[in-house]
Design a protein around this motif. Structure first.
Motif, short mmCIF file in Angstrom:
data_model
loop_
_atom_site.label_atom_id
_atom_site.label_comp_id
_atom_site.label_asym_id
_atom_site.label_seq_id
_atom_site.Cartn_x
_atom_site.Cartn_y
_atom_site.Cartn_z
N TYR A 36 0.87 -1.18 0.00
CA TYR A 36 0.00 0.00 0.00
C TYR A 36 0.91 1.22 0.00
CZ TYR A 36 -4.21 2.72 1.26
OH TYR A 36 -5.27 3.59 1.28
N ALA A 37 0.72 2.12 -0.95
CA ALA A 37 1.59 3.27 -1.08
C ALA A 37 0.90 4.55 -0.65
CB ALA A 37 2.07 3.42 -2.52
N LEU A 38 1.61 5.36 0.14
CA LEU A 38 1.21 6.74 0.41
C LEU A 38 2.05 7.61 -0.49
CD1 LEU A 38 1.01 6.82 4.33
CD2 LEU A 38 -0.83 6.40 2.69
N LEU A 39 1.41 8.26 -1.45
CA LEU A 39 2.10 9.04 -2.46
C LEU A 39 1.89 10.52 -2.22
CD1 LEU A 39 3.58 9.18 -5.25
CD2 LEU A 39 1.32 8.98 -6.31
N GLY A 40 2.98 11.28 -2.19
CA GLY A 40 2.85 12.72 -1.99
C GLY A 40 4.20 13.38 -1.92
N THR A 41 4.20 14.71 -2.04
CA THR A 41 5.44 15.46 -1.98
C THR A 41 5.90 15.61 -0.53
OG1 THR A 41 4.19 17.53 -1.87
CG2 THR A 41 4.86 16.77 -4.05
N ASN A 42 7.08 16.21 -0.33
CA ASN A 42 7.53 16.53 1.02
C ASN A 42 6.50 17.43 1.70
OD1 ASN A 42 9.97 15.14 1.05
ND2 ASN A 42 11.10 16.82 0.14
N GLY A 43 6.19 17.11 2.96
CA GLY A 43 5.22 17.91 3.69
C GLY A 43 3.79 17.50 3.50
N ALA A 44 3.56 16.43 2.73
CA ALA A 44 2.18 15.99 2.48
C ALA A 44 1.57 15.28 3.69
CB ALA A 44 2.12 15.07 1.26
N THR A 190 3.33 -7.67 4.85
CA THR A 190 2.55 -6.55 4.33
C THR A 190 3.44 -5.31 4.37
OG1 THR A 190 0.51 -7.50 5.19
CG2 THR A 190 0.46 -5.16 4.62
N VAL A 191 3.38 -4.48 3.33
CA VAL A 191 4.26 -3.31 3.24
C VAL A 191 3.42 -2.05 3.09
CG1 VAL A 191 6.01 -2.14 1.84
CG2 VAL A 191 6.20 -4.60 2.27
N LEU A 192 3.71 -1.06 3.96
CA LEU A 192 3.19 0.30 3.76
C LEU A 192 4.36 1.15 3.30
CD1 LEU A 192 0.78 2.29 4.04
CD2 LEU A 192 1.75 2.94 6.24
N LEU A 193 4.26 1.66 2.10
CA LEU A 193 5.35 2.37 1.44
C LEU A 193 4.99 3.84 1.29
CD1 LEU A 193 7.91 2.29 -0.60
CD2 LEU A 193 6.18 1.96 -2.36
N THR A 194 5.89 4.73 1.71
CA THR A 194 5.72 6.14 1.37
C THR A 194 6.74 6.49 0.30
OG1 THR A 194 7.32 7.19 2.88
CG2 THR A 194 5.19 6.54 3.81
N THR A 195 6.32 7.29 -0.65
CA THR A 195 7.23 7.62 -1.75
C THR A 195 6.82 8.92 -2.41
OG1 THR A 195 8.23 6.81 -3.79
CG2 THR A 195 5.91 6.26 -3.43
N GLN A 196 7.83 9.61 -2.96
CA GLN A 196 7.58 10.75 -3.84
C GLN A 196 7.68 10.33 -5.30
OE1 GLN A 196 9.61 14.53 -2.79
NE2 GLN A 196 10.66 13.31 -1.24
N TYR A 197 8.18 9.10 -5.53
CA TYR A 197 8.41 8.64 -6.88
C TYR A 197 7.15 8.01 -7.45
CZ TYR A 197 13.35 9.26 -5.72
OH TYR A 197 14.56 9.77 -5.33
N LEU A 198 6.59 8.67 -8.46
CA LEU A 198 5.35 8.18 -9.05
C LEU A 198 5.54 6.80 -9.67
CD1 LEU A 198 4.85 11.66 -10.56
CD2 LEU A 198 3.19 10.67 -9.00
#
Length: 318
Positions: A36-44, A190-198
């Motif tokens: 599961y990815a949390l996608l967003g820029t710095n500060g999101a 299970t993986v929770l991933l945060t990333t700025q990379y689309l």
């Protein structure tokens, strides 16, 4: 989906620092055995969300459960089920790879022999056995990240938090890290991933939540998010670019939007809602004696999804 099938379940999760709401009313449902990815820029708000779920920060409002355990009331039990890899390597540069992993194993109570065995198992699993005796200060960035991941897997956690795990890595090493993550999921984590990379979210995630200014502004699979943004595009490369206006006119009955002529190649771009009309469109071009060098069908990219959902432009992101 029943709560028993969820690795993470949050409702109204909120964290405030002074006058700033870092996370505001976040609802997440992360299925067991998924990425599961949390996608967003710095500060999101991505890292703050992870810190609350990993019991490193206390929520100001809302609820969060990991495998049915409240992260506040059952923090100790939650910690026994999770692993965390932050944005920067947490290993000791003066120790060898094997020594680093042995330290982590000893800290969770393993005896010396078992700690060495576990370290050697993980070094082999993460492709680092050949550098087991090398000091970490001599490692490349990719090797350090793999060692950091190995350290987080000492206890084989049921849930692993990866906070921007490939930041600063070259493209080849990033792909290697993606393969490592896939292997861990295949092994039951299970993986929770945060990333700025689309591209990273597109490649790895079963489900994506787009975060902006502390809120989840959209969620779904990559395909579902792309479908929200717009139609498919048919790009036509003509053998004779001078016929682009004629080709564009022939294609207009097949779209509700503008037909574009792009670049010095005078490529014709046709947004289409339904690809079933593509054979007829190509026959229409043939009837106008328009020969094609190439036909490409493209879906909206995840970049376009992100910019559309967050209101940013590509210039803002740059």
């Amino acid at each position: 989906m029943s709560d028993a099938a969820l690795a993470i379940h949050t409702e109204g999760l909120t964290k405030t620092y002074g006058a700033t709401k870092a996370v505001e009313g976040v609802d997440l449902r992360v299925p067991v055995g998924s990425v599961y990815a949390l996608l967003g820029t710095n500060g999101a708000g991505k890292t703050t969300t992870v810190r609350m779920l990993a019991t490193l920060a206390r929520p100001d409002a809302g609820t969060a459960e990991v495998f049915g355990l409240d992260v506040v009331r059952n923090a100790g039990s939650v910690r026994s089920l999770i692993g965390v890899t932050g944005q920067y390597a947490s290993v000791d540069e003066d120790l060898t790879a094997q020594e680093n992993l042995m330290v982590f194993a000893r800290l969770i109570g393993a005896r010396r022999l078992r700690a060495r065995q576990r370290a050697d198992e993980l070094l082999a699993e993460f492709g680092l056995a050949h550098v087991a005796g090398r000091a970490v200060r001599h490692f490349s960035g990719g090797m350090r990240r793999r060692l950091d991941l190995a350290a987080s897997m000492i206890t084989r956690p049921r849930l692993l938090f990866l906070d921007e795990p490939t930041t600063g890595l070259d493209p080849r090493t990033r792909v290697q890290m993606w393969n490592t993550v896939r292997d861990m999921v295949n092994g039951g984590t299970t993986v929770l991933l945060t990333t700025q990379y689309l591209e990273e979210a597109d490649q790895l995630a079963d489900h994506i939540a787009v975060m902006d200014r502390g809120q989840v502004v959209a969620d779904g699979t990559a395909d579902e998010l792309k479908a929200r943004v717009g139609d498919n595009c048919v790009r036509l490369d003509l053998c004779d670019p001078e016929l682009a206006p004629v080709a564009a006119a022939a294609c207009r009955p097949f779209t509700q939007e503008d037909v574009l002529i792009e670049g010095p190649e005078r490529r014709v771009v046709v947004p289409v809602e339904n690809l079933d009309s593509l054979p007829e469109l190509l026959l229409r071009l043939r009837a106008h004696d328009i020969d094609l060098k190439a036909v490409n069908v493209e879906r909206p990219t995840l970049d376009e999804v992100f910019f559309a959902l967050t209101g940013e432009t590509e210039t803002d992101a740059a």
